[in-house]
Structure formats: structure tokens, C-alpha cells
Enzyme design. Structure first.
Site, mmCIF file in Angstrom:
data_model
loop_
_atom_site.group_PDB
_atom_site.id
_atom_site.type_symbol
_atom_site.label_atom_id
_atom_site.label_comp_id
_atom_site.label_asym_id
_atom_site.label_seq_id
_atom_site.Cartn_x
_atom_site.Cartn_y
_atom_site.Cartn_z
ATOM 1 C CG ASN A 210 -0.172 -0.102 2.503
ATOM 2 O OD1 ASN A 210 0.586 0.789 2.846
ATOM 3 N ND2 ASN A 210 -0.344 -1.213 3.221
ATOM 4 C CG ASP A 279 -6.440 -5.510 6.297
ATOM 5 O OD1 ASP A 279 -5.880 -5.444 7.408
ATOM 6 O OD2 ASP A 279 -7.156 -4.603 5.840
ATOM 7 C CE LYS A 289 8.473 -11.475 -14.562
ATOM 8 N NZ LYS A 289 9.022 -11.001 -15.809
ATOM 9 C CB ILE A 307 0.479 -6.663 14.384
ATOM 10 C CG1 ILE A 307 0.947 -7.445 13.150
ATOM 11 C CG2 ILE A 307 1.646 -6.372 15.328
ATOM 12 C CD1 ILE A 307 1.797 -6.655 12.187
ATOM 13 C CE LYS A 337 -11.210 -0.035 11.756
ATOM 14 N NZ LYS A 337 -10.589 0.637 10.631
ATOM 15 C CE LYS A 341 -8.067 -3.684 14.619
ATOM 16 N NZ LYS A 341 -6.988 -3.866 13.655
HETATM 17 N N1 CTP Z 1 -3.343 -3.441 12.309
HETATM 18 C C1 CTP Z 1 -2.489 -4.438 12.719
HETATM 19 N N2 CTP Z 1 -2.434 -5.618 12.037
HETATM 20 C C2 CTP Z 1 -3.223 -5.832 10.990
HETATM 21 C C3 CTP Z 1 -4.093 -4.815 10.557
HETATM 22 C C4 CTP Z 1 -4.130 -3.630 11.242
HETATM 23 O O1 CTP Z 1 -1.771 -4.244 13.692
HETATM 24 N N3 CTP Z 1 -3.146 -6.981 10.352
HETATM 25 C C5 CTP Z 1 -3.421 -2.194 13.077
HETATM 26 C C6 CTP Z 1 -2.957 -0.955 12.359
HETATM 27 O O2 CTP Z 1 -1.594 -0.688 12.592
HETATM 28 C C7 CTP Z 1 -3.846 0.122 12.969
HETATM 29 C C8 CTP Z 1 -5.144 -0.603 13.216
HETATM 30 O O3 CTP Z 1 -4.788 -1.970 13.377
HETATM 31 O O4 CTP Z 1 -3.366 0.573 14.211
HETATM 32 C C9 CTP Z 1 -6.069 -0.481 12.062
HETATM 33 O O5 CTP Z 1 -7.141 -1.323 12.264
HETATM 34 P P1 CTP Z 1 -7.850 -2.068 11.059
HETATM 35 O O6 CTP Z 1 -9.123 -2.614 11.607
HETATM 36 O O7 CTP Z 1 -6.972 -3.030 10.424
HETATM 37 O O8 CTP Z 1 -8.071 -0.918 10.103
HETATM 38 P P2 CTP Z 1 -8.342 -1.117 8.661
HETATM 39 O O9 CTP Z 1 -7.324 -1.970 7.975
HETATM 40 O O10 CTP Z 1 -8.515 0.249 8.149
HETATM 41 O O11 CTP Z 1 -9.688 -1.954 8.819
HETATM 42 P P3 CTP Z 1 -10.862 -1.951 7.825
HETATM 43 O O12 CTP Z 1 -10.204 -2.135 6.518
HETATM 44 O O13 CTP Z 1 -11.692 -3.088 8.267
HETATM 45 O O14 CTP Z 1 -11.487 -0.623 8.050
#
Ligand code: CTP
Length: 398
Positions: A210, A279, A289, A307, A337, A341
Site C-alpha cells: 500500500n 490485511d 516469476k 498485530i 476498533k 481490538k
Molecule cells: N493493524 C495491525 N495488524 C493488521 C491490521 C491492522 O496491527 N493486520 C493495526 C494498524 O496498525 C492500525 C489498526 O490496526 O493501528 C487499524 O485497524 P484495522 O481494523 O486493520 O483498520 P483497517 O485496515 O482500516 O480496517 P478496515 O479495513 O476493516 O477498516
């Protein structure tokens, strides 16, 4: 020793004889690592030319509130948001009075009102003017508003008087500016921060990732170090240089980021999860490749571990701060969240606004915790990082 690495200092020069020292002050600020832009009042230009300060700072000097050309470049609101610190040196007796009144009829007044950045004033005036109750009252009022002062020094003055009123030496002012960022709020605390994107390989040459630049996480690392913390930065692939005194753990994938975090999380006091973790990752990584054969190609992906949620459910558990990048219903999604979380604080930001977020130097945010919130208007990522660190320190001890 304090420093100003990556800090953006807006130096405002007012009209007094000490304005000649501002040229050297630009240099001393740069020596400590600052990027400097200069604002001059009309009076200042009677004492030193904008050209001198433009040459030293490497940027056009800002001097007019009502100059269409200037406003098209970096207008007063942009300038106010750009700054991590507004340093007014020299600050005249008149400038003090105008700041107390909140006047906005010149560029300095408008910027001083519009900036969320800290302000440091280096007064310079005749000793009798400094001692006058009007000036002393103004100083007290400004100090009560959280404005910082350096000097004035005492000694022989340009007018022949002897007493307090001389502007402090540029070197001393630059160090005072650097010291402002050293708050000691997290003295002795161990802080773990994730930053940047993760990369999930598809084959030896391709990956899913990203646009995260890592700037917010790196600014947080700087702010935490400035607050006296020992900082470990688990960083995805970025092009940034880590702040001094930060231990960097470079990682590539989400799994590597999780492993690095779990290695440190048991001994950490505060965990700030700023990384834009992918994600999903490909179920299989092709060993060679992937060649193009068909018109369509489907990828099978599997969820990456969360994480932040993993660390926040571990024992012992650090104070956990997450980020929520949203395009709508910011408060609701961020609060969701915070709860799901198991976090202590979440920093929500609206990524639908192109002026802030991923690749910008600026950000705005809504900080939320179980029983409160704080909105932070658009400002530099360094200023936002400092505000987040301040709130973490306050919440942990309240
Ligand atoms: N995060 C993480 N590990 C992941 C995904 C996210 O630690 N695999 C952490 C990010 O660093 C941030 C927070 O979780 O602090 C973001 O939450 P998340 O729910 O993942 O946000 P989005 O990815 O934006 O979720 P969504 O796409 O469902 O809105």
C-alpha cells in the site's frame, strides 16, 4: 544535546536592532537540523533585508498578509500549519502587546493565532520598556497561555542603557528551541512503534502493498525519543532515515512484523501501532516469476494476523494505541476498533481528504479513549505526533 532534526521552524523577525542577529539564528537552527522559513514584520525590514534571510533560509521570506501572490504560494494558514515551532526573535514590546490582544491585522498576528504549534519568544527591547508593568503583565499573560520565553539577557544595550532587555545569543535561542521538544514526559519508558507498509510477496519479483510512507510512525518515534523514551521502531520498507537514538527493526511482511513485535512487546510499556499492515497475503508464494498465460489471473489470499489485537491481548499487556484510517463515520468506526481490538487509545483520521494522510507531510486526527476525545486540526505530522505522545503520557498517569 537537543536537536531539531526534521523540525520545521518558522522564525518570525520583528523590528528591533537585534534583528541583525536573526541571520545567525537561521544558521544555528539549521545546525541543529531544522528546516527554517522566515516571516518578517514591516518593522523588521527596516533593520535587515528579506534578501539576506531568503539567502540563508533558502526560501522566499513571508511578510505580507494581503499579498495575493504570497497567498497563492504558501498562504498564512498553510504557513501556520507547516510550522512545528513558531519562534519570534526578536520579539518587541509591541509584538508582545499584539499577541496578548490576539490581533490578526498583520501576517505574524494571523499566523500566531492560526498555528497549533508551540511558540517561543525571544524578547529584545530597552531595559525600561522590559521592566514596565505593561510589558511584564503581557509576559505573564502569554506565559499563562503556555507560550515559552527565552531571555532577555542583561547587559549593555544598543541604546547605551545597562539592564535586562538584550536578545539572547542565537546559539542559546536555538538550544532553547530544541529543548522545547525534549519534554521528558515518557522518561525511562520503553515504547514500541510499528510504521510504514508491509509487503506480501506473490513471487520473487512482485508483492502486494500500500501507499503508506511511514512518516507518521517515524514522527511518533521522534516525539517519543524527545519525551525521553527508549524507542524500538519496527518498520516496513520505507525511504526514511530513522531518528537518532531509535532502535530500528526492519521487516517486510506482516508475519515478520508480528514476530518482531512479540519479541519486544513483553518488555514494552507503550505500543503504538501505526503501520499500514496488509490485511491479506497470497496463500502461496510462487518460487518462480509468474508468467502471463491467460487473459485473467485470480489470486487466492489469506488473512494476515492482526498485530495490534494480538499484542493488546497478550500478558503482560502494554498501553496500546491504534490508528483507524477511515473515509466515513470516523468516530463510530474508530470507537468500534477501540473496543474490538481492546485498545487504550485510537487515533482516527479521515483519509478521504487528499491534503492529509498517506503521502502528505500533514495530518489531522480525532484521538479517542474510553471516556474522552480530542480533535486535532490539520497540522504537521511532527506536531500531531507530539500531541499524541502528550495525550498518552497524560492518560497513563490519570
Ligand atoms: N493493524 C495491525 N495488524 C493488521 C491490521 C491492522 O496491527 N493486520 C493495526 C494498524 O496498525 C492500525 C489498526 O490496526 O493501528 C487499524 O485497524 P484495522 O481494523 O486493520 O483498520 P483497517 O485496515 O482500516 O480496517 P478496515 O479495513 O476493516 O477498516
Amino acid at each position: 544535546m537537543g536537536h531539531l532534526n526534521n523540525r520545521r521552524v518558522l522564525l518570525a523577525v520583528c523590528g528591533g536592532i537585534a534583528a541583525y542577529k536573526s541571520a545567525e539564528l537561521v544558521r544555528r537552527l539549521q545546525d541543529l537540523g531544522a528546516e527554517v522559513r522566515v516571516l518578517m514584520t514591516r518593522g523588521a525590514q527596516e533593520f535587515i533585508t528579506p534578501l539576506t534571510l531568503q539567502a540563508l533560509s533558502g526560501h522566499a521570506v513571508h511578510h505580507s498578509l494581503l499579498d495575493e501572490e504570497a497567498e497563492r504560494g504558501m498562504g498564512h494558514i498553510e504557513l501556520a500549519r507547516w510550522a512545528d515551532l513558531l519562534l519570534i526573535a526578536p520579539t518587541t514590546a509591541d509584538a508582545l502587546a499584539r499577541l496578548v490582544a490576539g490581533r490578526a491585522d498583520d501576517l505574524l498576528g494571523a499566523v500566531a493565532l492560526a498555528t497549533p504549534a508551540p511558540k517561543l519568544l525571544a524578547p529584545a527591547m530597552n531595559q525600561q520598556m522590559w521592566k514596565d508593568p505593561a510589558t511584564q503583565g503581557n509576559v505573564t499573560t502569554l506565559e499563562n497561555r503556555g507560550i515559552h520565553f527565552v531571555g532577555p539577557a542583561a547587559g549593555e544595550q544598543a541604546c547605551g542603557d545597562v539592564g535586562p532587555g538584550r536578545m539572547e545569543e542565537p546559539e542559546f535561542i536555538a538550544r532553547a528551541a530544541a529543548a522545547l521538544f525534549a519534554t521528558g514526559l515518557l522518561a525511562g519508558q520503553q515504547v514500541l512503534i510499528t510504521a510504514g507498509p508491509t509487503r506480501e510477496p506473490l513471487d520473487p519479483v512482485r508483492y502486494i502493498s500500500n501507499h503508506s510512507s511511514g512518516r507518521m510512525g517515524y514522527a511518533l518515534a521522534q516525539a517519543a525519543v524527545d519525551a525521553g523514551a527508549r524507542v524500538t521502531l519496527v518498520s516496513g520498507p520505507v525511504t526514511l532515515t530513522a531518528p537518532e537514538r531509535v532502535t530500528v527493526r526492519p521487516v517486510t511482511t506482516a508475519q515478520e512484523m508480528l514476530d518482531a513485535c512479540l519479541e519486544h512487546s513483553k518488555t514494552t510499556d507503550i505500543f503504538i501501532s501505526c503501520a499500514a499492515v496488509a490485511d491479506y497475503r497470497p496463500i502461496e508464494i510462487a518460487s518462480q516469476k509468474i508468467k502471463k498465460h491467460d487473459a485473467e489471473l485470480s489470486l487466492s489470499l489469506v488473512r494476515n494476523p492482526d498485530i495490534l489485537a494480538t499484542v493488546s491481548r497478550s500478558t503482560p499487556r502494554p498501553y496500546c494505541v491504534g490508528f483507524a484510517a477511515e473515509t466515513q463515520d470516523l468516530r463510530d468506526h474508530a470507537l468500534g476498533k477501540l473496543q474490538s481490538k481492546n485498545l487504550d487509545m485510537i487515533v482516527g483520521n479521515d483519509v478521504s481528504d487528499p491534503r492529509i494522510g498517506f503521502n502528505s507531510d500533514e495530518n489531522a486526527a480525532l484521538l479517542l479513549w474510553a471516556d474522552g476525545e480530542r480533535a486535532v486540526e490539520r497540522c504537521s505530522k511532527h506536531t500531531l505526533a507530539q500531541i499524541i505522545v502528550e495525550e498518552i503520557a497524560r492518560r497513563r498517569t490519570s
